[in-house]
Design a protein around this motif. Structure first.
Motif, PDB file in Angstrom:
ATOM      1  N   ALA A 249       0.840  -1.211   0.000  1.00 41.97           N
ATOM      2  CA  ALA A 249       0.000   0.000   0.000  1.00 41.97           C
ATOM      3  C   ALA A 249       0.867   1.250   0.000  1.00 41.97           C
ATOM      4  O   ALA A 249       0.606   2.211  -0.752  1.00 41.97           O
ATOM      5  CB  ALA A 249      -0.918  -0.004   1.227  1.00 41.97           C
ATOM      6  N   ILE A 250       1.919   1.267   0.820  1.00 45.70           N
ATOM      7  CA  ILE A 250       2.793   2.452   0.900  1.00 45.70           C
ATOM      8  C   ILE A 250       3.549   2.663  -0.406  1.00 45.70           C
ATOM      9  O   ILE A 250       3.576   3.762  -0.957  1.00 45.70           O
ATOM     10  CB  ILE A 250       3.769   2.318   2.080  1.00 45.70           C
ATOM     11  CG1 ILE A 250       2.996   2.303   3.405  1.00 45.70           C
ATOM     12  CG2 ILE A 250       4.787   3.458   2.080  1.00 45.70           C
ATOM     13  CD1 ILE A 250       3.853   1.978   4.614  1.00 45.70           C
ATOM     14  N   SER A 251       4.156   1.592  -0.913  1.00 46.75           N
ATOM     15  CA  SER A 251       4.914   1.730  -2.167  1.00 46.75           C
ATOM     16  C   SER A 251       3.981   1.993  -3.341  1.00 46.75           C
ATOM     17  O   SER A 251       4.359   2.673  -4.306  1.00 46.75           O
ATOM     18  CB  SER A 251       5.744   0.470  -2.422  1.00 46.75           C
ATOM     19  OG  SER A 251       4.914  -0.672  -2.559  1.00 46.75           O
ATOM     20  N   GLY A 252       2.732   1.477  -3.274  1.00 46.58           N
ATOM     21  CA  GLY A 252       1.769   1.723  -4.351  1.00 46.58           C
ATOM     22  C   GLY A 252       1.375   3.182  -4.448  1.00 46.58           C
ATOM     23  O   GLY A 252       1.150   3.700  -5.544  1.00 46.58           O
ATOM     24  N   ILE A 253       1.284   3.867  -3.303  1.00 47.00           N
ATOM     25  CA  ILE A 253       1.017   5.306  -3.325  1.00 47.00           C
ATOM     26  C   ILE A 253       2.128   6.015  -4.095  1.00 47.00           C
ATOM     27  O   ILE A 253       1.877   6.894  -4.926  1.00 47.00           O
ATOM     28  CB  ILE A 253       0.905   5.849  -1.887  1.00 47.00           C
ATOM     29  CG1 ILE A 253      -0.395   5.350  -1.244  1.00 47.00           C
ATOM     30  CG2 ILE A 253       0.948   7.382  -1.876  1.00 47.00           C
ATOM     31  CD1 ILE A 253      -0.505   5.659   0.235  1.00 47.00           C
ATOM     32  N   GLY A 254       3.360   5.601  -3.841  1.00 46.75           N
ATOM     33  CA  GLY A 254       4.483   6.180  -4.578  1.00 46.75           C
ATOM     34  C   GLY A 254       4.421   5.868  -6.056  1.00 46.75           C
ATOM     35  O   GLY A 254       4.744   6.716  -6.896  1.00 46.75           O
ATOM     36  N   ALA A 255       3.984   4.655  -6.408  1.00 46.32           N
ATOM     37  CA  ALA A 255       3.895   4.276  -7.821  1.00 46.32           C
ATOM     38  C   ALA A 255       2.879   5.139  -8.564  1.00 46.32           C
ATOM     39  O   ALA A 255       3.131   5.578  -9.696  1.00 46.32           O
ATOM     40  CB  ALA A 255       3.523   2.793  -7.941  1.00 46.32           C
ATOM     41  N   PHE A 256       1.730   5.412  -7.942  1.00 43.23           N
ATOM     42  CA  PHE A 256       0.742   6.281  -8.582  1.00 43.23           C
ATOM     43  C   PHE A 256       1.231   7.727  -8.634  1.00 43.23           C
ATOM     44  O   PHE A 256       0.900   8.466  -9.569  1.00 43.23           O
ATOM     45  CB  PHE A 256      -0.597   6.188  -7.851  1.00 43.23           C
ATOM     46  CG  PHE A 256      -1.447   5.048  -8.307  1.00 43.23           C
ATOM     47  CD1 PHE A 256      -2.263   5.178  -9.411  1.00 43.23           C
ATOM     48  CD2 PHE A 256      -1.413   3.826  -7.658  1.00 43.23           C
ATOM     49  CE1 PHE A 256      -3.048   4.124  -9.862  1.00 43.23           C
ATOM     50  CE2 PHE A 256      -2.188   2.764  -8.090  1.00 43.23           C
ATOM     51  CZ  PHE A 256      -3.009   2.909  -9.203  1.00 43.23           C
ATOM     52  N   MET A 257       2.020   8.137  -7.636  1.00 42.81           N
ATOM     53  CA  MET A 257       2.667   9.456  -7.706  1.00 42.81           C
ATOM     54  C   MET A 257       3.519   9.557  -8.960  1.00 42.81           C
ATOM     55  O   MET A 257       3.451  10.541  -9.704  1.00 42.81           O
ATOM     56  CB  MET A 257       3.556   9.677  -6.475  1.00 42.81           C
ATOM     57  CG  MET A 257       2.845  10.086  -5.212  1.00 42.81           C
ATOM     58  SD  MET A 257       3.990  10.057  -3.800  1.00 42.81           S
ATOM     59  CE  MET A 257       5.444  10.837  -4.507  1.00 42.81           C
TER      60      MET A 257
END
Length: 459
Positions: A46-54
């Motif tokens: 979830a944390i790294s996915g937020i970065g991926a969408f960023m």
């Protein structure tokens, strides 16, 4: 208030029973408690996915800054599409042949390196701007394609891991939890990208994604060893062909792919948002963001109140009904655009130029589409994991990635062509009707799909 024969008040009249009733409807976090490995994977993802969408948003901003061309921005997904399809099929095969933990580590390291490379390219472009120039755009296309390929392999492998670290009865609940994390990624990531790009600049936005990526990597690194179960095989075309042969004789899993392609082809209005913001609703990019967020909120709310999913066993019927509901919301989206768009409102940029009645109804339609799509996704993913043998799950997850990657792009093409040829309201209205009709026909024709029981899953 009545009492039972023993003189006790009914359970439904007590605060404790009310809390228990509510908890039965809220998302079940039992998978996080049952498997620390899943908990670490979920939180880190979830944390790294937020970065991926960023980074997805930041890449578009970066390329537009360099080229000032919307076409070049759209080309990012087009260039990566074929490599992603190949990566989905071959990545799933690799996940079925090698230790899945090692595959996840290798693919994640490549994706991580790609993010760092994007940050370096962005810093270089910022340096060249001081001299009145820009960096070449082609390296951004190369790096984003490599990143997309690595992420596709990682996602196909990650989906096949869940069945190894959780018992079968918790798979649907784990899939619902994934809906919450995806909704958070889709809402927080793009918004954070906009704030960071305006505040600290694009280079540091990419850099922050690289830092957030460490959370996802730690969750992968701490997984147990996940070698192939059964006899050892060599990676190659025979293994890939074996997976496709299995799918040909797995009508329920195959049907789960078919119905999703129908929904994504005929029921995705996202490509219409910019035109709606400019010509019907007003608000420009603010309307685009609001409608996109509405769909994500529907996804998150469904996952948040997904407690009952563990008590649903007729997954084929549940998927069909959810997709038909998705089609009805799509048709309502088109009908709203047709009826409320003919109000004589003069659209303009900013919130002051918004036709609020239209925006609110369209946002509710998007929330409904996000919610019903998430119900479908929970049961489809559960079916793939529980009905297929472990040695096939990687390849099936690879096909799943191809479907969820290719379907929306076909849908964007469908909506774009019909909106240009007829009107903005036409693609979702027609598509919604087509979805309801096709799903009804297919469900009626496929007896095994109608009778699928999660308590005795069959592919």
């Amino acid at each position: 208030m009545t009492q039972d024969p023993a003189g006790a008040a009914p359970e439904t009249d007590t605060p404790a029973s009310s809390r228990r009733g509510l908890s039965r409807h809220l998302v079940d976090i039992a998978p996080l408690k049952a498997s620390p490995a899943f908990a670490r994977l979920w939180i880190g993802g979830a944390i790294s996915g937020i970065g991926a969408f960023m980074t997805q948003v930041a890449v578009g901003l970066q390329i537009y800054e360099i080229t000032e061309s919307t076409f070049m921005v759209g080309l990012v997904g087009g260039v990566a599409l074929l490599p992603m399809i190949v990566a989905g099929l071959w990545g799933g095969m690799i996940a079925d042949v090698f230790d899945r933990r090692k595959v996840l580590i290798a693919s994640s390291l490549v994706a991580w390196a790609s993010t760092i490379a994007l940050a370096a390219l962005s810093f270089w472009d910022q340096h060249l701007q001081g001299d009145g120039g820009h960096a070449a755009v082609w390296p951004f296309f190369v790096v984003t394609t490599v990143s997309a390929v690595a992420s596709t392999v990682s996602n196909a492998t990650r989906g096949s891991v869940v069945g190894r670290i959780l018992p079968p009865e918790m798979i649907s609940r784990a899939t619902a939890l994934n809906g919450i994390s995806f909704g958070a990624m889709l809402t927080i990531g793009p918004a954070l990208a906009g704030v960071l790009a305006a505040g600290v600049g694009l280079p540091w936005t990419f850099t922050i994604d690289a830092v957030l990526f460490t959370a996802g990597f730690l969750g992968i690194w701490m997984l147990p060893s996940l070698p192939r179960l059964g006899e050892r095989v060599e990676a190659g075309w025979p293994v890939l062909k074996e997976g496709l042969t299995f799918l040909r004789h797995a009508p329920n899993i195959r049907m789960s792919f078919v119905v999703d392609i129908i929904a994504m082809t005929f029921g995705r209005p996202y490509v219409l948002f910019p035109a709606l913001g400019a010509t019907v609703v007003g608000g420009g990019s603010l309307t685009v963001g609001a409608l996109t967020a509405a769909g994500a909120i529907g996804t998150m709310l469904t996952s948040l109140f997904s407690g009952p999913v563990a008590r649903v066993h007729r997954h084929g019927v549940a998927i069909s009904r959810a997709i038909q509901l998705f089609g009805l919301f799509a048709a309502l989206f088109g009908l709203t655009t047709l009826l409320l768009g003919a109000t004589g409102h003069e659209p303009a940029e900013g919130w002051g130029g918004v036709h609020w009645a239209t925006l609110i109804v369209l946002a509710l339609c998007m929330a409904g589409m996000g919610a019903s799509d998430e119900v479908s996704a929970i049961f489809r993913q559960t079916m793939i994991i529980t009905a297929a043998p472990d040695e096939m799950r990687g390849r099936l997850q690879g096909v799943f990635i191809v479907v969820v990657t290719g379907g929306p792009r076909i849908g964007d093409l469908y909506a774009g062509i019909l909106a240009t040829a007829v009107a903005l309201w036409f693609p979702p209205l027609l598509g919604g009707v087509v979805i309801v009709a096709l799903i009804a026909i297919l469900t009626r024709a496929q007896r095994a799909w109608r009778e699928y029981d999660a308590q005795a899953p069959t592919p």
